[in-house]
Write an enzyme that holds these catalytic residues in place. Sequence first.
Site, PDB file in Angstrom:
ATOM      1  CB  SER A 124      37.207  43.793  37.634  1.00 39.71           C
ATOM      2  OG  SER A 124      37.982  43.442  38.753  1.00 39.71           O
ATOM      3  CE1 TYR A 148      37.330  38.299  35.387  1.00 40.56           C
ATOM      4  CE2 TYR A 148      38.720  39.361  37.036  1.00 40.56           C
ATOM      5  CZ  TYR A 148      37.489  39.197  36.442  1.00 40.56           C
ATOM      6  OH  TYR A 148      36.412  39.916  36.889  1.00 40.56           O
ATOM      7  CE  LYS A 152      35.517  41.093  33.791  1.00 35.95           C
ATOM      8  NZ  LYS A 152      34.149  40.988  33.274  1.00 35.95           N
TER       9      LYS A 152
HETATM   10  P1  NAD Z   1      29.040  34.586  37.937  1.00 24.93           P
HETATM   11  O1  NAD Z   1      29.962  33.533  37.443  1.00 24.93           O
HETATM   12  O2  NAD Z   1      28.162  34.268  39.097  1.00 24.93           O
HETATM   13  O3  NAD Z   1      28.119  35.113  36.750  1.00 24.93           O
HETATM   14  C1  NAD Z   1      28.549  35.130  35.408  1.00 24.93           C
HETATM   15  C2  NAD Z   1      27.475  34.437  34.595  1.00 24.93           C
HETATM   16  O4  NAD Z   1      27.839  34.459  33.222  1.00 24.93           O
HETATM   17  C3  NAD Z   1      27.288  32.954  34.983  1.00 24.93           C
HETATM   18  O5  NAD Z   1      25.923  32.720  35.231  1.00 24.93           O
HETATM   19  C4  NAD Z   1      27.787  32.183  33.771  1.00 24.93           C
HETATM   20  O6  NAD Z   1      27.075  30.978  33.598  1.00 24.93           O
HETATM   21  C5  NAD Z   1      27.538  33.190  32.646  1.00 24.93           C
HETATM   22  N1  NAD Z   1      28.401  33.043  31.476  1.00 24.93           N
HETATM   23  C6  NAD Z   1      29.759  32.933  31.447  1.00 24.93           C
HETATM   24  N2  NAD Z   1      30.184  32.836  30.175  1.00 24.93           N
HETATM   25  C7  NAD Z   1      29.082  32.911  29.387  1.00 24.93           C
HETATM   26  C8  NAD Z   1      28.872  32.853  27.977  1.00 24.93           C
HETATM   27  N3  NAD Z   1      29.891  32.705  27.133  1.00 24.93           N
HETATM   28  N4  NAD Z   1      27.609  32.961  27.521  1.00 24.93           N
HETATM   29  C9  NAD Z   1      26.572  33.099  28.371  1.00 24.93           C
HETATM   30  N5  NAD Z   1      26.700  33.130  29.689  1.00 24.93           N
HETATM   31  C10 NAD Z   1      27.950  33.048  30.202  1.00 24.93           C
HETATM   32  O7  NAD Z   1      29.932  35.883  38.267  1.00 24.93           O
HETATM   33  P2  NAD Z   1      29.518  37.253  38.959  1.00 24.93           P
HETATM   34  O8  NAD Z   1      30.255  37.355  40.242  1.00 24.93           O
HETATM   35  O9  NAD Z   1      28.050  37.434  38.933  1.00 24.93           O
HETATM   36  O10 NAD Z   1      30.218  38.272  37.967  1.00 24.93           O
HETATM   37  C11 NAD Z   1      29.508  38.924  36.929  1.00 24.93           C
HETATM   38  C12 NAD Z   1      30.471  39.804  36.152  1.00 24.93           C
HETATM   39  O11 NAD Z   1      31.087  40.738  37.046  1.00 24.93           O
HETATM   40  C13 NAD Z   1      31.613  39.016  35.498  1.00 24.93           C
HETATM   41  O12 NAD Z   1      31.864  39.564  34.223  1.00 24.93           O
HETATM   42  C14 NAD Z   1      32.783  39.261  36.427  1.00 24.93           C
HETATM   43  O13 NAD Z   1      34.008  39.192  35.755  1.00 24.93           O
HETATM   44  C15 NAD Z   1      32.496  40.676  36.904  1.00 24.93           C
HETATM   45  N6  NAD Z   1      33.128  40.964  38.205  1.00 24.93           N
HETATM   46  C16 NAD Z   1      32.844  40.172  39.285  1.00 24.93           C
HETATM   47  C17 NAD Z   1      33.472  40.415  40.504  1.00 24.93           C
HETATM   48  C18 NAD Z   1      33.210  39.542  41.698  1.00 24.93           C
HETATM   49  O14 NAD Z   1      34.006  39.554  42.638  1.00 24.93           O
HETATM   50  N7  NAD Z   1      32.109  38.783  41.739  1.00 24.93           N
HETATM   51  C19 NAD Z   1      34.384  41.492  40.639  1.00 24.93           C
HETATM   52  C20 NAD Z   1      34.617  42.285  39.521  1.00 24.93           C
HETATM   53  C21 NAD Z   1      33.981  42.025  38.307  1.00 24.93           C
HETATM   54  N1  UFG Z   2      41.796  35.941  51.577  1.00 27.35           N
HETATM   55  C1  UFG Z   2      42.161  35.158  52.652  1.00 27.35           C
HETATM   56  N2  UFG Z   2      41.724  33.873  52.683  1.00 27.35           N
HETATM   57  C2  UFG Z   2      40.941  33.325  51.712  1.00 27.35           C
HETATM   58  C3  UFG Z   2      40.577  34.137  50.610  1.00 27.35           C
HETATM   59  C4  UFG Z   2      41.025  35.448  50.582  1.00 27.35           C
HETATM   60  O1  UFG Z   2      42.871  35.605  53.563  1.00 27.35           O
HETATM   61  O2  UFG Z   2      40.592  32.135  51.796  1.00 27.35           O
HETATM   62  C5  UFG Z   2      42.213  37.369  51.544  1.00 27.35           C
HETATM   63  C6  UFG Z   2      43.029  37.762  50.339  1.00 27.35           C
HETATM   64  O3  UFG Z   2      44.404  37.517  50.562  1.00 27.35           O
HETATM   65  C7  UFG Z   2      42.679  39.251  50.218  1.00 27.35           C
HETATM   66  C8  UFG Z   2      41.238  39.338  50.734  1.00 27.35           C
HETATM   67  O4  UFG Z   2      41.043  38.142  51.502  1.00 27.35           O
HETATM   68  O5  UFG Z   2      43.476  40.006  51.090  1.00 27.35           O
HETATM   69  C9  UFG Z   2      40.196  39.355  49.622  1.00 27.35           C
HETATM   70  O6  UFG Z   2      40.434  38.260  48.724  1.00 27.35           O
HETATM   71  P1  UFG Z   2      39.349  37.828  47.627  1.00 27.35           P
HETATM   72  O7  UFG Z   2      39.890  36.620  46.945  1.00 27.35           O
HETATM   73  O8  UFG Z   2      38.006  37.728  48.253  1.00 27.35           O
HETATM   74  O9  UFG Z   2      39.287  39.074  46.652  1.00 27.35           O
HETATM   75  P2  UFG Z   2      40.440  39.792  45.805  1.00 27.35           P
HETATM   76  O10 UFG Z   2      40.487  41.212  46.283  1.00 27.35           O
HETATM   77  O11 UFG Z   2      41.686  39.044  45.803  1.00 27.35           O
HETATM   78  O12 UFG Z   2      39.864  39.704  44.320  1.00 27.35           O
HETATM   79  C10 UFG Z   2      38.544  40.124  43.958  1.00 27.35           C
HETATM   80  C11 UFG Z   2      38.067  39.286  42.783  1.00 27.35           C
HETATM   81  C12 UFG Z   2      38.910  39.581  41.577  1.00 27.35           C
HETATM   82  C13 UFG Z   2      38.936  41.054  41.296  1.00 27.35           C
HETATM   83  C14 UFG Z   2      39.367  41.824  42.521  1.00 27.35           C
HETATM   84  C15 UFG Z   2      39.268  43.296  42.306  1.00 27.35           C
HETATM   85  O13 UFG Z   2      38.145  37.911  43.095  1.00 27.35           O
HETATM   86  O14 UFG Z   2      38.360  38.930  40.464  1.00 27.35           O
HETATM   87  O15 UFG Z   2      38.543  41.475  43.635  1.00 27.35           O
HETATM   88  O16 UFG Z   2      37.976  43.607  41.909  1.00 27.35           O
HETATM   89  F1  UFG Z   2      39.813  41.291  40.302  1.00 27.35           F
END
Ligand code: NAD
Ligand code: UFG
Length: 336
Positions: A124, A148, A152
Amino acid sequence: MAILITGGAGYIGSHAALELLRRGFDVVVVDNLSNSHEAAIDRVAELAARPVPFHRVDIRDRAALDQVFRTAPIDAVMHFAGLKAVGESVGQPLRYYDNNISGTIVLLEVMKQHGVRTLVFSSSATVYGDPASVPITEDFPLSAVNPYGRSKLFIEEMLRDLCRAEPEWRVALLRYFNPSGADPSGRIGEDPNGIPNNLVPFIAQVAVGRLPEVAVFGTDYPTRDGTGVRDYIHVVDLVVGHINALEKLAAGPGLVSYNLGTGRGYSVLEMIEAFGRAAGKTIKYRLAPRRPGDAAECWSDASRAERELGWRATRGLDDMCRDVWRWQSNNPNGYA
Ligand code: NAD
Ligand code: UFG
């Protein structure tokens, strides 16, 4: 080629499974369904018109994971499984470290035991901490500002150590910026538990009438309109980047890291406006104080991925909003 997808019932993992199936790969999905629904797998199978082998397994369960590797040949792993809520991680650090870090250790050990040494890891942009400037390149210093993010960062370090000690491993660290969007079918998408933390699912739930209004966190940032700027990337572009990374790993062992972003940022107000256009509605919002821990701007320099993977995001803001709206309006309560 057969790919094991951990977390394959989740938001990004389900889109990865679908894209891999559409391109002719075999997939095996492992998920404990702690943050997802089995219906997502059923819909992937329906869209791909192919069955999807699914194992409801926690990756920390070594015996169950070992059994999965015994039941089907696996060539590589895409590792999405993990907990991802920043705020929750602050209150429950041990749960996050156990799930994300211990889970990854078990996965790596079982992979090794079965001679599988190719891994694409969901990292991330959070590993850049509070970046000193934008755009962010892969060489920026790494740090973490919450458990979190630290999970990572530790996993990245662990994978670096592993590749140093055992040079036959092939590992790609993919640092996502802000994944958004959904498959254009409107059948799969992001379905957060409870009230969404992230901006786009929050806007989508306001648009569909589940929530009254969006709170815009911070209006005095040094950005073009005072609200926070992020690099929103369409989830389909994101998962295509994973397949390109897999191809890169096929060329030779080692560890590589890439930003997966679009290389441009949009403000909160621009997102609200774009979503309103896609949904054909005015999205109600109110101006609110800053959310603690948020950076003013976070967007990528994604040129390394373009140079070395031949990958760049091709879907824009309007595509993202249109696809999220199709998913949200067709499934107002997600998979429930
Ligand atoms: P998500 O929660 O939709 O998907 C993660 C999946 O992993 C879920 O289905 C959950 O049930 C499963 N899971 C969690 N722990 C587990 C375990 N111990 N064993 C088996 N399954 C398990 O999240 P996502 O948005 O699809 O994210 C996927 C990956 O990408 C994550 O590792 C997350 O940290 C990373 N990531 C996501 C974002 C984002 O904004 N969505 C940004 C950066 C990184
Ligand atoms: N925001 C609002 N209102 C809301 C939610 C968010 O104004 O209800 C704003 C935040 O302040 C930020 C922007 O929208 O300026 C994006 O916020 P998000 O929560 O959608 O995303 P972030 O960039 O804060 O974080 C995301 C993931 C993190 C990850 C990060 C970088 O949630 O897990 O991107 O990859 F670490």
